[in-house]
Design an enzyme around this catalytic site. Structure first.
Site, PDB file in Angstrom:
ATOM      1  N   TYR A  99     -60.216  -5.764  18.317  1.00 39.73           N
ATOM      2  CA  TYR A  99     -59.717  -5.072  19.518  1.00 39.73           C
ATOM      3  C   TYR A  99     -58.418  -4.345  19.210  1.00 39.73           C
ATOM      4  O   TYR A  99     -58.257  -3.155  19.524  1.00 39.73           O
ATOM      5  CB  TYR A  99     -59.504  -6.084  20.653  1.00 39.73           C
ATOM      6  N   LEU A 135     -58.491   4.940  30.153  1.00 42.19           N
ATOM      7  CA  LEU A 135     -58.428   3.477  30.232  1.00 42.19           C
ATOM      8  C   LEU A 135     -59.740   2.814  29.814  1.00 42.19           C
ATOM      9  O   LEU A 135     -59.760   1.605  29.576  1.00 42.19           O
ATOM     10  CB  LEU A 135     -58.113   3.033  31.681  1.00 42.19           C
ATOM     11  N   ASP A 195     -70.969   6.824  30.931  1.00 44.74           N
ATOM     12  CA  ASP A 195     -70.334   6.352  29.702  1.00 44.74           C
ATOM     13  C   ASP A 195     -69.325   7.397  29.222  1.00 44.74           C
ATOM     14  O   ASP A 195     -69.642   8.595  29.197  1.00 44.74           O
ATOM     15  CB  ASP A 195     -71.418   6.135  28.634  1.00 44.74           C
TER      16      ASP A 195
HETATM   17  N1  LIG Z   1     -54.945  -5.704  31.394  1.00 41.90           N
HETATM   18  C1  LIG Z   1     -54.053  -5.772  30.398  1.00 41.90           C
HETATM   19  O1  LIG Z   1     -53.230  -6.691  30.338  1.00 41.90           O
HETATM   20  C2  LIG Z   1     -54.014  -4.693  29.342  1.00 41.90           C
HETATM   21  C3  LIG Z   1     -53.061  -4.809  28.326  1.00 41.90           C
HETATM   22  C4  LIG Z   1     -53.015  -3.829  27.339  1.00 41.90           C
HETATM   23  C5  LIG Z   1     -53.873  -2.756  27.381  1.00 41.90           C
HETATM   24  N2  LIG Z   1     -54.801  -2.672  28.367  1.00 41.90           N
HETATM   25  C6  LIG Z   1     -55.720  -1.528  28.351  1.00 41.90           C
HETATM   26  O2  LIG Z   1     -55.762  -0.946  29.644  1.00 41.90           O
HETATM   27  C7  LIG Z   1     -57.077  -0.435  29.892  1.00 41.90           C
HETATM   28  C8  LIG Z   1     -57.603  -0.998  31.203  1.00 41.90           C
HETATM   29  O3  LIG Z   1     -57.622  -2.410  31.094  1.00 41.90           O
HETATM   30  P1  LIG Z   1     -58.059  -3.324  32.318  1.00 41.90           P
HETATM   31  O4  LIG Z   1     -57.295  -4.584  32.210  1.00 41.90           O
HETATM   32  O5  LIG Z   1     -58.034  -2.557  33.563  1.00 41.90           O
HETATM   33  O6  LIG Z   1     -59.547  -3.650  31.891  1.00 41.90           O
HETATM   34  P2  LIG Z   1     -60.910  -3.569  32.711  1.00 41.90           P
HETATM   35  O7  LIG Z   1     -61.980  -4.186  31.878  1.00 41.90           O
HETATM   36  O8  LIG Z   1     -60.715  -4.084  34.082  1.00 41.90           O
HETATM   37  O9  LIG Z   1     -61.115  -1.976  32.796  1.00 41.90           O
HETATM   38  C9  LIG Z   1     -61.763  -1.249  31.782  1.00 41.90           C
HETATM   39  C10 LIG Z   1     -62.843  -0.428  32.458  1.00 41.90           C
HETATM   40  O10 LIG Z   1     -63.511   0.369  31.478  1.00 41.90           O
HETATM   41  C11 LIG Z   1     -64.883   0.419  31.830  1.00 41.90           C
HETATM   42  N3  LIG Z   1     -65.640   0.763  30.632  1.00 41.90           N
HETATM   43  C12 LIG Z   1     -65.877  -0.011  29.533  1.00 41.90           C
HETATM   44  N4  LIG Z   1     -66.632   0.656  28.660  1.00 41.90           N
HETATM   45  C13 LIG Z   1     -66.865   1.892  29.183  1.00 41.90           C
HETATM   46  C14 LIG Z   1     -67.587   3.037  28.744  1.00 41.90           C
HETATM   47  N5  LIG Z   1     -68.246   3.040  27.567  1.00 41.90           N
HETATM   48  N6  LIG Z   1     -67.629   4.121  29.534  1.00 41.90           N
HETATM   49  C15 LIG Z   1     -66.998   4.130  30.753  1.00 41.90           C
HETATM   50  N7  LIG Z   1     -66.302   3.065  31.222  1.00 41.90           N
HETATM   51  C16 LIG Z   1     -66.238   1.968  30.441  1.00 41.90           C
HETATM   52  C17 LIG Z   1     -65.196  -0.964  32.371  1.00 41.90           C
HETATM   53  O11 LIG Z   1     -66.347  -0.989  33.213  1.00 41.90           O
HETATM   54  C18 LIG Z   1     -63.920  -1.286  33.121  1.00 41.90           C
HETATM   55  O12 LIG Z   1     -64.019  -0.941  34.498  1.00 41.90           O
HETATM   56  C19 LIG Z   1     -57.913  -0.768  28.674  1.00 41.90           C
HETATM   57  O13 LIG Z   1     -57.916   0.356  27.816  1.00 41.90           O
HETATM   58  C20 LIG Z   1     -57.140  -1.908  28.016  1.00 41.90           C
HETATM   59  O14 LIG Z   1     -57.359  -1.939  26.616  1.00 41.90           O
HETATM   60  C21 LIG Z   1     -54.913  -3.627  29.349  1.00 41.90           C
END
Ligand SMILES: NC(=O)c1ccc[n+]([C@@H]2O[C@H](COP(=O)([O-])OP(=O)(O)OC[C@H]3O[C@@H](n4cnc5c(N)ncnc54)[C@H](O)[C@@H]3O)[C@@H](O)[C@H]2O)c1
Length: 325
Positions: A150, A82, A62
């Protein structure tokens, strides 16, 4: 295949929190394949480590566990933060959990960064912080207007990043990512991202359900372009304290997305308009001039090409996976 990063002239050491997720996996694999050393921390609440290149050092845990971060941050030159819970509707149901992980996780990371002495943190923030704005495209100087828990966690994380980064003498950069799509994006049972959901429905002969009348617009940015921006953010000088939009700069309505998906999939799926479902913000498209100037960013993958490539990845593999999911 991604182009080489802009300014690296030697192998660097990175930690990616949330690195087993959609964006993190693509970033981690790209970095190790271009000669860098990458550690990934992910609690696997949503991630899947099986897609990570074998050279990535994966650690399950975590992001709020500070002593664990002390170990993982040793000798790291840049952290990509991320790790987050990412569903807008889910955040309405579980705001406390979203606050704990997205805001608490950022504060935990920054305190560990201070303790260990890491020179740079790059945060993936989100276009959702803009909410409804009087004009489009949105640029970074506009007043955020978050419309969900969010989005509030993302703007709060930005504030902590810049404030603690300044206090702890660490370069801090926040990239406001728009709607990213591409290979490896998960399709959870509820609240799935619209691009992979529409593709799967089109490929399996289902209907595409559009919220509202489909005139709402978004900026769909290919994962390879997002990764290009992230790599530049770790390596270029003079980005400390910057918040930078990362989108395609192209505005696409959801009903146009449905048409393009149908044509790429070679089907003519029926489109159902669910007028009772909120379409979210009316318009959202990125002004990417700051990213162009500071990061040398130039999106390379258009929507139609990105969708076509998604279906072609590894021959028929992605198509089979999408159908089976
Ligand atoms: N995908 C998009 O379009 C998008 C757009 C804007 C911002 N983001 C941001 O980019 C980042 C990655 O997004 P994504 O689309 O790859 O999402 P995702 O859900 O695939 O990746 C997020 C990862 O964080 C991990 N995670 C969650 N809580 C956790 C914790 N407490 N400790 C450790 N790991 C933890 C999850 O297991 C997951 O693998 C995020 O911060 C998201 O807010 C994504």
């Amino acid at each position: 295949m991604l182009a080489a990063p802009l300014c690296y002239n030697r192998p660097m050491r990175f930690l990616i929190t949330g690195g087993a997720g959609f964006i993190g996996t693509t970033l981690a694999n790209h970095l190790v394949r271009t000669g860098h050393h990458v550690r990934v921390l992910d609690d696997l609440s949503a991630g899947d480590p099986s897609r990570l290149d074998a050279r990535v050092l994966f650690s399950r845990g975590d992001v709020r566990n500070v002593p664990n971060l002390w170990t993982l941050l040793q000798d790291v030159e840049c952290v990509y933060h991320l790790a987050a819970r990412i569903s807008v509707p889910e955040s309405v149901l579980y705001p406390l959990e979203y606050n704990d992980v997205n805001v608490g996780g950022t504060v935990a990371l920054l305190t560990a960064v201070r303790d260990v002495g890491v020179p740079r943190v790059v945060l993936t923030s989100s276009a959702s912080v803009y909410g409804n704005q009087p004009g489009q495209p949105v640029h970074e100087t506009m007043q955020p207007s978050p419309k969900s828990p969010y989005a509030i966690t993302k703007i709060a994380a930005e504030h902590y990043l810049f404030m603690l980064g300044r206090l702890y003498n660490c370069d801090a950069v926040a990239l406001r990512v728009f709607n990213a799509y591409g290979p490896g994006q998960r399709i959870p049972p509820a609240h799935a991202p619209v691009v992979p959901l529409f593709l799967r429905r089109a490929l399996t002969g289902g209907s595409l359900v559009v919220h509202g009348n489909g005139s709402q617009t978004r900026d769909f940015v290919h994962i390879d372009d997002v990764v290009r921006a992230l790599t530049a953010a770790a390596s270029v000088p003079e980005v400390d304290g910057q918040v930078i939009n990362i989108g395609s700069g192209q505005e696409t309505s959801i009903q146009d997305l449905a048409r393009v998906v149908g044509s790429v999939a070679g089907r003519a799926p029926s489109i159902i308009y669910n007028e009772s479902q909120s379409p979210g913000v009316a318009r959202l498209v990125a002004d990417i001039s700051l990213a162009r100037r500071l990061l040398g960013y130039a999106p390379e993958v258009g929507l139609e090409q990105g969708l076509n490539d998604l279906l072609k990845i590894d021959g028929q593999f992605e198509r089979r996976k999408l159908v089976a999911a």
